[in-house]
Design an enzyme around this catalytic site. Structure first.
Site, PDB file in Angstrom:
ATOM      1  N   CYS A 192     -24.461  23.896 -29.217  1.00 17.38           N
ATOM      2  CA  CYS A 192     -23.915  25.097 -28.570  1.00 17.38           C
ATOM      3  C   CYS A 192     -24.835  26.294 -28.812  1.00 17.38           C
ATOM      4  CB  CYS A 192     -22.509  25.358 -29.101  1.00 17.38           C
ATOM      5  SG  CYS A 192     -21.626  26.659 -28.210  1.00 17.38           S
ATOM      6  N   CYS A 193     -25.243  26.489 -30.079  1.00 16.66           N
ATOM      7  CA  CYS A 193     -26.169  27.590 -30.373  1.00 16.66           C
ATOM      8  C   CYS A 193     -27.514  27.382 -29.683  1.00 16.66           C
ATOM      9  CB  CYS A 193     -26.396  27.714 -31.884  1.00 16.66           C
ATOM     10  SG  CYS A 193     -25.119  28.629 -32.759  1.00 16.66           S
ATOM     11  N   CYS A 250     -20.177  35.150 -32.052  1.00 13.64           N
ATOM     12  CA  CYS A 250     -19.285  34.725 -30.968  1.00 13.64           C
ATOM     13  C   CYS A 250     -17.842  34.627 -31.467  1.00 13.64           C
ATOM     14  CB  CYS A 250     -19.722  33.358 -30.450  1.00 13.64           C
ATOM     15  SG  CYS A 250     -21.397  33.320 -29.785  1.00 13.64           S
ATOM     16  N   CYS A 270     -16.622  31.514 -33.527  1.00 13.13           N
ATOM     17  CA  CYS A 270     -17.331  31.165 -34.762  1.00 13.13           C
ATOM     18  C   CYS A 270     -17.404  32.341 -35.730  1.00 13.13           C
ATOM     19  CB  CYS A 270     -18.739  30.682 -34.436  1.00 13.13           C
ATOM     20  SG  CYS A 270     -18.753  29.309 -33.291  1.00 13.13           S
ATOM     21  N   CYS A 302     -27.678  30.530 -36.658  1.00 15.66           N
ATOM     22  CA  CYS A 302     -27.596  30.005 -35.295  1.00 15.66           C
ATOM     23  C   CYS A 302     -28.932  29.435 -34.816  1.00 15.66           C
ATOM     24  CB  CYS A 302     -27.136  31.105 -34.351  1.00 15.66           C
ATOM     25  SG  CYS A 302     -28.057  32.624 -34.505  1.00 15.66           S
TER      26      CYS A 302
HETATM   27  S1  SF4 Z   1     -22.045  30.996 -32.530  1.00 14.84           S
HETATM   28 FE1  SF4 Z   1     -20.519  29.421 -31.904  1.00 14.84          FE
HETATM   29  S2  SF4 Z   1     -19.934  29.878 -29.772  1.00 14.84           S
HETATM   30 FE2  SF4 Z   1     -21.792  31.070 -30.273  1.00 14.84          FE
HETATM   31  S3  SF4 Z   1     -23.455  29.827 -29.525  1.00 14.84           S
HETATM   32 FE3  SF4 Z   1     -23.207  29.281 -31.687  1.00 14.84          FE
HETATM   33  S4  SF4 Z   1     -21.727  27.563 -31.794  1.00 14.84           S
HETATM   34 FE4  SF4 Z   1     -21.660  28.476 -29.710  1.00 14.84          FE
END
Ligand code: SF4
Length: 222
Positions: free
Chosen positions: A113-114, A196, A199, A218
Site C-alpha cells: 500500500c505504501c 494516512c 494507519c 513508509c
Molecule cells: S500509511 Fe497506510 S494507508 Fe497510507 S499508504 Fe501506507 S499503508 Fe497505505
C-alpha cells in the site's frame, strides 16, 4: 550537467542553522529543488522559512487519497496564506486499487500500500529535480537518528536537505508560535505524527504510526 557533480558543502551544512540550510539549497538548486510537504508541523515551519526567502519556491505533496480531512484543510490553508499552489503527486484511486489489489490493502499488505500510494508518487515527484527538502528530524525515531542536514540521496539520485534534522519538538513549536504559522489541528489532539487515516493514531513521537505492527516507516526516507 550531472547534478551529482554540483559542489555542495555537505560537511559545512552540519553547523548551519535550519534557516541557513534552506538558504543554501535555494541558492544552489532553486528552481530545481522542492519541499516534500505532508502538512505536519515540521512542514509548516519549512514552508514558512522557504517562502519567506523565495516566494516562488516549489512545494509538492503526495496525495494518498486517505489523508485526514484536517490535513486536506491545512493544505488549503497554507495555499491561501502563502498564495501558492502545491504540486500534487497521487497514488491510485481507491476504486482502482480495489480492482487491482482488493479492498483495504493497508490492512492486508501495508508495505505494498505504501509502495503504490507513497513511494511511487515520490519517485515521480523527484524525477527532474536536483534536490528535495524534507522535514524529518533525528529525534523522531532510531531510524532517523543519523539524518544529515544535507546529503546525496543515492536511492533517488539527487540532493536531500533536512534543515530541521537537529531540531526538537520544542524547537518546532517555538517557531510555530513565534511566526504564527498554520499547523495541522490534529497535533493539538494528540497526534504527534500524522499520516494516512487508516494507519495513524494519537501518540507521542511516531508511536501512533502503524501502531500495533512492526512497521515504522513508509519507505520515503529509507
Ligand atoms: S500509511 Fe497506510 S494507508 Fe497510507 S499508504 Fe501506507 S499503508 Fe497505505
Amino acid at each position: 550537467m550531472d547534478v551529482r557533480s554540483l559542489t555542495m558543502p555537505v560537511e559545512e551544512a552540519e553547523v548551519l542553522s535550519a534557516e541557513q540550510v534552506v538558504e543554501l539549497v535555494l541558492e544552489r538548486l532553486h528552481p530545481r529543488v522542492a519541499l516534500a510537504c505532508s502538512f505536519q508541523k515540521e512542514e509548516s515551519v519549512l514552508l514558512d522559512m522557504l517562502l519567506e526567502r523565495e516566494p516562488g519556491a516549489r512545494v509538492f505533496a503526495l496525495d494518498t487519497h486517505v489523508l485526514f480531512p484536517e490535513t486536506y484543510a491545512t493544505w488549503r490553508t497554507v495555499e491561501q496564506r502563502y498564495g501558492i499552489e502545491v504540486e500534487v503527486f497521487q497514488g491510485p484511486s481507491l476504486g482502482r486499487q480495489a480492482a487491482t489489489h482488493g479492498d483495504a490493502l493497508w490492512e492486508r499488505d501495508p508495505e505494498l500500500c505504501c509502495a503504490i500510494r507513497k513511494v511511487a508518487p515520490l519517485g515521480r515527484a523527484l524525477a527532474g529535480l536536483d534536490g528535495w527538502i524534507s522535514g524529518i528530524r533525528r529525534d523522531q525515531s532510531p531510524t532517523r537518528a543519523e539524518t544529515p542536514k544535507l546529503a546525496w540521496d543515492e536511492r533517488h539520485e539527487l540532493w536531500k536537505a533536512c534543515p530541521l534534522a537537529g531540531w526538537t519538538d520544542d524547537d518546532v513549536w517555538a517557531y510555530v508560535r513565534e511566526r504564527d504559522v498554520p499547523v495541522n489541528p490534529l497535533h493539538e489532539r494528540g497526534y504527534a505524527s500524522i499520516g494516512c487515516t487508516h494507519c495513524t493514531r494519537p501518540g507521542d513521537g511516531r508511536d501512533g504510526r502503524w501502531a500495533g505492527s512492526s512497521k515504522t516507516e513508509c519507505g520515503l526516507h529509507v
